[in-house]
Design a protein around this motif. Structure first.
Motif, PDB file in Angstrom:
ATOM      1  N   THR A 183       0.840  -1.195   0.000  1.00 15.71           N
ATOM      2  CA  THR A 183       0.000   0.000   0.000  1.00 15.71           C
ATOM      3  C   THR A 183       0.879   1.251   0.000  1.00 15.71           C
ATOM      4  OG1 THR A 183      -0.104   0.026   2.427  1.00 15.71           O
ATOM      5  CG2 THR A 183      -1.821  -1.221   1.244  1.00 15.71           C
ATOM      6  N   LEU A 184       0.263   2.401  -0.187  1.00 17.21           N
ATOM      7  CA  LEU A 184       1.023   3.642  -0.313  1.00 17.21           C
ATOM      8  C   LEU A 184       1.765   3.981   0.976  1.00 17.21           C
ATOM      9  CD1 LEU A 184       1.707   5.979  -2.182  1.00 17.21           C
ATOM     10  CD2 LEU A 184      -0.284   7.200  -1.280  1.00 17.21           C
ATOM     11  N   SER A 185       1.132   3.747   2.136  1.00 17.06           N
ATOM     12  CA  SER A 185       1.784   4.064   3.406  1.00 17.06           C
ATOM     13  C   SER A 185       2.974   3.150   3.664  1.00 17.06           C
ATOM     14  CB  SER A 185       0.776   3.960   4.552  1.00 17.06           C
ATOM     15  OG  SER A 185       0.203   2.661   4.596  1.00 17.06           O
ATOM     16  N   ILE A 186       2.793   1.869   3.388  1.00 17.99           N
ATOM     17  CA  ILE A 186       3.902   0.927   3.581  1.00 17.99           C
ATOM     18  C   ILE A 186       4.990   1.174   2.545  1.00 17.99           C
ATOM     19  CG2 ILE A 186       4.540  -1.512   3.732  1.00 17.99           C
ATOM     20  CD1 ILE A 186       2.740  -0.604   5.969  1.00 17.99           C
ATOM     21  N   LEU A 187       4.602   1.597   1.352  1.00 19.15           N
ATOM     22  CA  LEU A 187       5.580   1.858   0.301  1.00 19.15           C
ATOM     23  C   LEU A 187       6.500   3.017   0.669  1.00 19.15           C
ATOM     24  CD1 LEU A 187       6.540   1.085  -2.523  1.00 19.15           C
ATOM     25  CD2 LEU A 187       4.904   2.741  -3.452  1.00 19.15           C
ATOM     26  N   SER A 188       5.965   4.040   1.345  1.00 22.20           N
ATOM     27  CA  SER A 188       6.809   5.163   1.772  1.00 22.20           C
ATOM     28  C   SER A 188       7.850   4.704   2.793  1.00 22.20           C
ATOM     29  CB  SER A 188       5.932   6.270   2.357  1.00 22.20           C
ATOM     30  OG  SER A 188       5.201   5.801   3.481  1.00 22.20           O
ATOM     31  N   ILE A 189       7.431   3.791   3.679  1.00 17.21           N
ATOM     32  CA  ILE A 189       8.394   3.232   4.646  1.00 17.21           C
ATOM     33  C   ILE A 189       9.468   2.414   3.925  1.00 17.21           C
ATOM     34  CG2 ILE A 189       8.647   1.708   6.638  1.00 17.21           C
ATOM     35  CD1 ILE A 189       5.822   2.439   7.461  1.00 17.21           C
ATOM     36  N   LEU A 190       9.039   1.661   2.895  1.00 12.91           N
ATOM     37  CA  LEU A 190       9.984   0.859   2.129  1.00 12.91           C
ATOM     38  C   LEU A 190      11.004   1.743   1.415  1.00 12.91           C
ATOM     39  CD1 LEU A 190      10.914  -1.846   0.920  1.00 12.91           C
ATOM     40  CD2 LEU A 190       9.223  -1.513  -0.892  1.00 12.91           C
ATOM     41  N   ILE A 191      10.534   2.836   0.824  1.00 11.64           N
ATOM     42  CA  ILE A 191      11.453   3.740   0.127  1.00 11.64           C
ATOM     43  C   ILE A 191      12.454   4.353   1.106  1.00 11.64           C
ATOM     44  CG2 ILE A 191      11.588   5.911  -1.151  1.00 11.64           C
ATOM     45  CD1 ILE A 191       8.912   5.214  -2.414  1.00 11.64           C
ATOM     46  N   PHE A 192      11.976   4.728   2.285  1.00 13.35           N
ATOM     47  CA  PHE A 192      12.877   5.304   3.295  1.00 13.35           C
ATOM     48  C   PHE A 192      13.917   4.271   3.721  1.00 13.35           C
ATOM     49  CE2 PHE A 192      13.852   6.200   7.796  1.00 13.35           C
ATOM     50  CZ  PHE A 192      14.459   7.442   7.637  1.00 13.35           C
TER      51      PHE A 192
END
Length: 224
Positions: A183-192
């Motif tokens: 999901t978009l929220s988890i994806l931001s954590i993954l990118i970080f």
């Protein structure tokens, strides 16, 4: 059928059955010619400072009095660190993560040192097999242990560099492959987390190049 996890590291791009990915190994040399005609920049001054510091350190480690003996190890460090950093860029083949590359650096160096040492410093090489203060009863075992330790040196140099480079790239690949299903929220954590891992891999690229060069310098100092 599940694909091999390490297939992403294979040099698969080819022209006329020749692997073209290995050309990335010589890309680092493209950064050097401009130093001879371009005006000094901050990056070139920083690199000059790095090489000057390495020269002082390698000169202190080397027991030989030959002028310019540290240049070879500074060049070795530069070659490895450029290849490590180029491998962090997208779509560039990481040659330093393959044993073919790392063994091509460590094995000729080790063979050359052994030939030079046994021909010119035979007595010292024999004495090095038995550490000072070893009890007489333990001398045969120490000779065996030192001989085995000496023979595995090029392998440990090669495996250390290749394993450390491929481990981080493999982790980045595994995390990156999970991106489309998040999901978009988890994806931001993954990118970080990917950015943090990239910073860590940059540090590993420098550290492993330094370790390879320093260990090679120490092995050289033992034969004099």
């Amino acid at each position: 059928m599940m694909a091999n996890l390490f297939s992403v590291f294979e040099p698969s791009s080819s022209i006329f059955n020749l692997s073209m990915n290995w050309i990335s190994t010589i890309l680092g040399f493209l950064f050097f010619p401009y130093l001879y005609w371009a005006s000094p920049s901050r990056s070139s001054m920083l690199w000059s400072k790095v090489t000057s510091t390495l020269h002082k350190e390698f000169k202190a480690l080397l027991t030989t009095s030959h002028i310019g003996s540290s240049v070879m190890f500074i060049s070795l460090f530069s070659f490895i660190v450029f290849n490590n950093f180029l491998g962090l860029l997208p779509y560039i083949f990481t040659s330093s993560s393959h044993m073919v590359m790392t063994l091509s650096l460590s094995l000729p160096l080790w063979i050359t040192l052994m030939i030079f040492g046994w021909i010119n410093h035979t007595q010292h090489m024999f004495a090095h097999l038995v550490p000072q203060g070893t009890p007489f009863i333990l001398m045969p075992f120490m000779v065996l242990i030192e001989t085995i330790s000496n023979f595995i040196r090029p392998g440990t140099l090669a495996v250390r560099l290749a394993a450390n480079m491929i481990a981080g790239h493999l982790l980045l690949t595994l995390l990156g492959n999970t991106g489309p299903s998040l999901t978009l929220s988890i994806l931001s954590i993954l990118i970080f987390s990917q950015v943090l891992l990239l910073v860590l891999e940059s540090a590993v690229a420098i550290i492993q190049s330094y370790v390879f060069a320093v260990l090679s310098t120490l092995y050289t100092s033992e034969i004099n």
